[in-house]
Design a protein around this motif. Structure first.
Motif, mmCIF file in Angstrom:
data_model
loop_
_atom_site.group_PDB
_atom_site.id
_atom_site.type_symbol
_atom_site.label_atom_id
_atom_site.label_comp_id
_atom_site.label_asym_id
_atom_site.label_seq_id
_atom_site.Cartn_x
_atom_site.Cartn_y
_atom_site.Cartn_z
ATOM 1 N N ILE A 48 -4.183 3.074 -2.588
ATOM 2 C CA ILE A 48 -3.673 2.379 -3.775
ATOM 3 C C ILE A 48 -2.404 1.626 -3.410
ATOM 4 O O ILE A 48 -1.707 1.973 -2.461
ATOM 5 N N SER A 49 -2.109 0.615 -4.199
ATOM 6 C CA SER A 49 -0.942 -0.225 -3.981
ATOM 7 C C SER A 49 0.036 -0.057 -5.132
ATOM 8 O O SER A 49 -0.365 0.102 -6.280
ATOM 9 N N TYR B 56 -6.867 -3.675 -8.058
ATOM 10 C CA TYR B 56 -7.735 -3.370 -6.931
ATOM 11 C C TYR B 56 -7.242 -2.149 -6.172
ATOM 12 O O TYR B 56 -6.089 -1.747 -6.277
ATOM 13 N N ILE B 57 -8.152 -1.578 -5.413
ATOM 14 C CA ILE B 57 -7.867 -0.513 -4.465
ATOM 15 C C ILE B 57 -8.583 -0.889 -3.179
ATOM 16 O O ILE B 57 -9.359 -1.847 -3.153
ATOM 17 N N ILE C 62 -6.438 7.955 -10.416
ATOM 18 C CA ILE C 62 -5.214 7.255 -10.033
ATOM 19 C C ILE C 62 -4.284 7.204 -11.237
ATOM 20 O O ILE C 62 -4.725 7.131 -12.377
ATOM 21 N N ILE D 201 -2.383 9.149 -6.427
ATOM 22 C CA ILE D 201 -3.834 9.309 -6.421
ATOM 23 C C ILE D 201 -4.139 10.771 -6.115
ATOM 24 O O ILE D 201 -3.420 11.412 -5.346
ATOM 25 N N TRP E 221 0.839 -1.189 0.000
ATOM 26 C CA TRP E 221 0.000 0.000 0.000
ATOM 27 C C TRP E 221 0.873 1.236 0.000
ATOM 28 O O TRP E 221 1.768 1.375 0.805
ATOM 29 N N THR F 9 -11.040 0.838 -0.067
ATOM 30 C CA THR F 9 -11.808 2.026 0.303
ATOM 31 C C THR F 9 -12.352 1.859 1.714
ATOM 32 O O THR F 9 -12.567 0.749 2.191
ATOM 33 N N LEU G 41 -12.593 5.956 -10.680
ATOM 34 C CA LEU G 41 -13.100 5.991 -9.317
ATOM 35 C C LEU G 41 -14.122 7.087 -9.104
ATOM 36 O O LEU G 41 -14.559 7.315 -7.997
ATOM 37 N N ILE H 238 -9.419 6.323 0.098
ATOM 38 C CA ILE H 238 -9.093 5.418 -0.995
ATOM 39 C C ILE H 238 -7.591 5.172 -0.930
ATOM 40 O O ILE H 238 -6.802 6.110 -0.893
ATOM 41 N N TRP I 149 0.339 1.145 -9.337
ATOM 42 C CA TRP I 149 -0.204 2.490 -9.121
ATOM 43 C C TRP I 149 0.814 3.382 -8.448
ATOM 44 O O TRP I 149 1.498 2.992 -7.513
#
Length: 93
Positions: free
Chosen positions: A31-32, A38-39, A72, A62, A18, A41, A87, A29, A59
């Motif tokens: 992000i990785s 995927y994210i 993102i 953001i 992350w 939330t 998103l 939110i 990612w």
């Protein structure tokens, strides 16, 4: 209002690298930087849910604009086919 004085230890729904988390006005939110689709939330920053998105990338960053649209950005410029405003359905809802 807590004002960030006390913190609660929590876990995200999957082990990942992350990288960034942002508040878009209605939810957090995360992000990785691991290549993924995927994210995560959260409405309260404690209980997190995994959300699958239609693009797999590493990612990088953001951001949220003034209208609450969350964008993102992938690491690679080749992957930058769109600044994925995917998103936006999380904005102001």
């Amino acid at each position: 209002i807590n004002k960030g004085i006390s913190w609660t230890l929590t876990t995200l729904p999957i082990i990942s690298n992350w990288k960034n988390v942002i508040w878009n006005g209605t939810r957090f939110i995360a992000i990785s930087s691991t290549s993924c689709n995927y994210i995560a939330t959260s409405i309260d920053g404690i209980t997190w849910e995994l959300v699958y998105i239609p693009y797999n990338a590493e990612w990088y960053s953001i951001a949220v604009n003034d209208d609450g649209v969350t964008i993102i950005f992938p690491y690679s410029t080749e992957e930058n086919i769109a600044l994925l405003s995917i998103l936006s359905n999380f904005s102001n809802s």
